[in-house]
Design a protein around this motif. Structure first.
Motif, PDB file in Angstrom:
ATOM      1  N   VAL A  26       0.848  -1.195   0.000  1.00 14.63           N
ATOM      2  CA  VAL A  26       0.000   0.000   0.000  1.00 14.63           C
ATOM      3  C   VAL A  26       0.880   1.240   0.000  1.00 14.63           C
ATOM      4  CG1 VAL A  26      -1.695   1.338   1.313  1.00 14.63           C
ATOM      5  CG2 VAL A  26      -1.878  -1.165   1.211  1.00 14.63           C
ATOM      6  N   HIS A  27       0.617   2.142  -0.949  1.00 14.46           N
ATOM      7  CA  HIS A  27       1.384   3.388  -1.027  1.00 14.46           C
ATOM      8  C   HIS A  27       0.467   4.617  -1.062  1.00 14.46           C
ATOM      9  CE1 HIS A  27       5.290   1.446  -1.437  1.00 14.46           C
ATOM     10  NE2 HIS A  27       4.719   0.590  -2.271  1.00 14.46           N
ATOM     11  N   ASP A  28      -0.807   4.380  -0.805  1.00 12.71           N
ATOM     12  CA  ASP A  28      -1.781   5.468  -0.767  1.00 12.71           C
ATOM     13  C   ASP A  28      -1.935   5.946   0.674  1.00 12.71           C
ATOM     14  OD1 ASP A  28      -4.188   7.007  -1.894  1.00 12.71           O
ATOM     15  OD2 ASP A  28      -5.100   5.824  -0.279  1.00 12.71           O
ATOM     16  N   ASP A  29      -1.703   7.222   0.909  1.00 12.96           N
ATOM     17  CA  ASP A  29      -1.727   7.744   2.274  1.00 12.96           C
ATOM     18  C   ASP A  29      -3.073   7.542   2.958  1.00 12.96           C
ATOM     19  OD1 ASP A  29       0.918   8.479   2.203  1.00 12.96           O
ATOM     20  OD2 ASP A  29       0.567  10.558   2.793  1.00 12.96           O
ATOM     21  N   ARG A  30      -4.166   7.712   2.235  1.00  9.44           N
ATOM     22  CA  ARG A  30      -5.472   7.538   2.863  1.00  9.44           C
ATOM     23  C   ARG A  30      -5.633   6.113   3.382  1.00  9.44           C
ATOM     24  NH1 ARG A  30      -9.816   5.309   3.199  1.00  9.44           N
ATOM     25  NH2 ARG A  30      -9.218   3.851   1.549  1.00  9.44           N
ATOM     26  N   LEU A  31      -5.241   5.136   2.567  1.00  8.89           N
ATOM     27  CA  LEU A  31      -5.374   3.745   2.973  1.00  8.89           C
ATOM     28  C   LEU A  31      -4.388   3.381   4.082  1.00  8.89           C
ATOM     29  CD1 LEU A  31      -6.922   1.162   2.532  1.00  8.89           C
ATOM     30  CD2 LEU A  31      -5.384   0.596   0.635  1.00  8.89           C
ATOM     31  N   LEU A  32      -3.205   3.963   4.047  1.00  8.58           N
ATOM     32  CA  LEU A  32      -2.237   3.741   5.129  1.00  8.58           C
ATOM     33  C   LEU A  32      -2.792   4.272   6.448  1.00  8.58           C
ATOM     34  CD1 LEU A  32       1.092   4.648   3.295  1.00  8.58           C
ATOM     35  CD2 LEU A  32       0.505   2.403   4.241  1.00  8.58           C
ATOM     36  N   PHE A  33      -3.458   5.424   6.394  1.00  4.98           N
ATOM     37  CA  PHE A  33      -4.068   5.985   7.602  1.00  4.98           C
ATOM     38  C   PHE A  33      -5.216   5.092   8.072  1.00  4.98           C
ATOM     39  CE2 PHE A  33      -7.148   9.052   9.590  1.00  4.98           C
ATOM     40  CZ  PHE A  33      -6.396   9.301  10.738  1.00  4.98           C
ATOM     41  N   GLU A  34      -5.995   4.577   7.136  1.00  5.67           N
ATOM     42  CA  GLU A  34      -7.091   3.678   7.492  1.00  5.67           C
ATOM     43  C   GLU A  34      -6.575   2.466   8.259  1.00  5.67           C
ATOM     44  OE1 GLU A  34     -10.503   0.863   5.351  1.00  5.67           O
ATOM     45  OE2 GLU A  34      -9.682   2.580   4.278  1.00  5.67           O
ATOM     46  N   PHE A  35      -5.550   1.820   7.736  1.00  5.99           N
ATOM     47  CA  PHE A  35      -5.013   0.645   8.410  1.00  5.99           C
ATOM     48  C   PHE A  35      -4.406   1.005   9.766  1.00  5.99           C
ATOM     49  CE2 PHE A  35      -4.965  -1.644   4.223  1.00  5.99           C
ATOM     50  CZ  PHE A  35      -5.766  -2.698   4.631  1.00  5.99           C
ATOM     51  N   LEU A  36      -3.794   2.181   9.857  1.00  8.67           N
ATOM     52  CA  LEU A  36      -3.211   2.609  11.125  1.00  8.67           C
ATOM     53  C   LEU A  36      -4.292   2.723  12.203  1.00  8.67           C
ATOM     54  CD1 LEU A  36      -0.357   3.589  12.162  1.00  8.67           C
ATOM     55  CD2 LEU A  36      -1.223   5.916  11.822  1.00  8.67           C
ATOM     56  N   ILE A  37      -5.431   3.310  11.835  1.00  5.31           N
ATOM     57  CA  ILE A  37      -6.524   3.471  12.790  1.00  5.31           C
ATOM     58  C   ILE A  37      -7.189   2.125  13.098  1.00  5.31           C
ATOM     59  CG2 ILE A  37      -8.765   4.560  13.211  1.00  5.31           C
ATOM     60  CD1 ILE A  37      -6.248   6.423  13.268  1.00  5.31           C
ATOM     61  N   LEU A  38      -7.396   1.314  12.079  1.00  4.20           N
ATOM     62  CA  LEU A  38      -8.052   0.026  12.288  1.00  4.20           C
ATOM     63  C   LEU A  38      -7.185  -0.922  13.115  1.00  4.20           C
ATOM     64  CD1 LEU A  38      -9.707  -0.649   8.806  1.00  4.20           C
ATOM     65  CD2 LEU A  38     -10.778   0.258  10.882  1.00  4.20           C
ATOM     66  N   GLU A  39      -5.885  -0.914  12.857  1.00  5.18           N
ATOM     67  CA  GLU A  39      -4.994  -1.775  13.644  1.00  5.18           C
ATOM     68  C   GLU A  39      -4.990  -1.345  15.105  1.00  5.18           C
ATOM     69  OE1 GLU A  39      -3.778  -4.447  12.622  1.00  5.18           O
ATOM     70  OE2 GLU A  39      -3.631  -4.319  10.453  1.00  5.18           O
ATOM     71  N   GLY A  40      -5.023  -0.042  15.342  1.00  5.75           N
ATOM     72  CA  GLY A  40      -5.081   0.453  16.717  1.00  5.75           C
ATOM     73  C   GLY A  40      -6.391   0.070  17.388  1.00  5.75           C
ATOM     74  N   ALA A  41      -7.481   0.113  16.618  1.00 10.10           N
ATOM     75  CA  ALA A  41      -8.790  -0.254  17.157  1.00 10.10           C
ATOM     76  C   ALA A  41      -8.845  -1.739  17.494  1.00 10.10           C
ATOM     77  CB  ALA A  41      -9.889   0.095  16.150  1.00 10.10           C
ATOM     78  N   GLN A  42      -8.051  -2.533  16.800  1.00 10.24           N
ATOM     79  CA  GLN A  42      -8.063  -3.976  17.006  1.00 10.24           C
ATOM     80  C   GLN A  42      -7.452  -4.391  18.341  1.00 10.24           C
ATOM     81  OE1 GLN A  42      -5.473  -6.237  14.500  1.00 10.24           O
ATOM     82  NE2 GLN A  42      -6.208  -8.206  15.258  1.00 10.24           N
ATOM     83  N   ALA A  43      -6.608  -3.565  18.915  1.00  9.91           N
ATOM     84  CA  ALA A  43      -5.880  -3.931  20.133  1.00  9.91           C
ATOM     85  C   ALA A  43      -6.783  -4.628  21.143  1.00  9.91           C
ATOM     86  CB  ALA A  43      -5.258  -2.683  20.765  1.00  9.91           C
ATOM     87  N   GLY A  44      -6.448  -5.881  21.471  1.00 14.37           N
ATOM     88  CA  GLY A  44      -7.224  -6.653  22.420  1.00 14.37           C
ATOM     89  C   GLY A  44      -8.434  -7.342  21.821  1.00 14.37           C
ATOM     90  N   LEU A  45      -8.647  -7.166  20.527  1.00 14.90           N
ATOM     91  CA  LEU A  45      -9.802  -7.749  19.845  1.00 14.90           C
ATOM     92  C   LEU A  45      -9.328  -8.577  18.655  1.00 14.90           C
ATOM     93  CD1 LEU A  45     -11.988  -4.517  19.764  1.00 14.90           C
ATOM     94  CD2 LEU A  45     -12.220  -6.416  21.375  1.00 14.90           C
ATOM     95  N   SER A  46     -10.251  -9.242  17.993  1.00  9.05           N
ATOM     96  CA  SER A  46      -9.899 -10.007  16.788  1.00  9.05           C
ATOM     97  C   SER A  46     -10.074  -9.128  15.556  1.00  9.05           C
ATOM     98  CB  SER A  46     -10.788 -11.244  16.659  1.00  9.05           C
ATOM     99  OG  SER A  46     -12.112 -10.872  16.333  1.00  9.05           O
ATOM    100  N   TRP A  47      -9.319  -9.446  14.500  1.00 11.76           N
ATOM    101  CA  TRP A  47      -9.402  -8.675  13.258  1.00 11.76           C
ATOM    102  C   TRP A  47     -10.774  -8.837  12.621  1.00 11.76           C
ATOM    103  CZ3 TRP A  47      -7.521  -4.571  11.430  1.00 11.76           C
ATOM    104  CH2 TRP A  47      -7.526  -4.272  10.067  1.00 11.76           C
ATOM    105  N   SER A  48     -11.422  -9.982  12.829  1.00 10.03           N
ATOM    106  CA  SER A  48     -12.748 -10.197  12.246  1.00 10.03           C
ATOM    107  C   SER A  48     -13.752  -9.177  12.790  1.00 10.03           C
ATOM    108  CB  SER A  48     -13.239 -11.625  12.522  1.00 10.03           C
ATOM    109  OG  SER A  48     -13.369 -11.858  13.907  1.00 10.03           O
TER     110      SER A  48
END
Length: 203
Positions: A26-48
């Protein structure tokens, strides 16, 4: 039937994500930001859990427009805490806003977040060759360095484990198992950029 990473077979949503997105550079900044926020939201939870709420996050966080999220005020945060379409965790929601602010500063300094984040693998996806999911590392030296630098820049929910998950999601590493059909596809796609100069790779 094509072989796939075992985790992808848990649900149709996870399978679709595995087949189309996971490990793709991924080299699109918007998508990189999306994954950054989603990965942080996942903390302690499952990716599903996060995948099920992904559309809710896109609506709640302005389709991950960092410029807009950075300006979310106290009233907006209160509204988000009442939104059942996202993870209603105050620390994570506040972190998304402060991370957007830190994200904008990185963009200003490096020209793009892409140029910054890919420096941690020298602009080239790392091609791993794991036979089993049990072989996957939880962290690596690269994710350790990334985590430390992001924290220094004011980012939150960016521990080394979260950073490594981000690297897997955005194709900085190819962690598909070797018998998975996507492993070879992504490896071959990665070969196409190896002949580029360092500056060409990370812009």
């Amino acid at each position: 039937m094509r072989k796939k990473c075992p985790w992808a077979l848990k649900s149709p949503l996870e399978e679709q994500y595995h087949d189309l997105e996971w490990g793709v550079p991924v080299h699109d900044d918007r998508l990189l930001f999306e994954f950054l926020i989603l990965e942080g939201a996942q903390a302690g939870l499952s990716w599903s859990v996060i995948l099920k709420k992904r559309e809710g996050y896109r609506k709640a966080f302005a389709n991950f427009d960092a410029g807009l999220v950075a300006n979310y005020d106290a009233n907006k945060i209160i509204a988000l805490l009442a939104n059942p379409e996202i993870i209603r965790n105050k620390l994570k929601i506040n972190a998304a806003v402060s991370n957007a602010q830190a994200f904008l500063k990185v963009q200003q300094e490096f020209g793009s977040f892409d140029a910054y984040i890919w420096r941690f693998v020298d602009g080239i996806p790392k091609q791993n060759a794991w036979k089993n999911m049990a072989d996957f590392p939880v962290t690596t030296s690269e994710s350790d360095v990334m985590s430390k630098d992001l924290k220094k820049r004011g980012f939150k929910f960016v521990g080394s484990t979260i950073c490594y998950a981000h690297m897997q999601a955005t194709g900085m590493v190819n962690d598909h198992t070797t018998d998975c059909f996507r492993h070879a596809e992504i490896r071959n796609a990665g070969k196409s950029i190896q002949g580029l100069t360092k500056s060409q790779r990370i812009i």
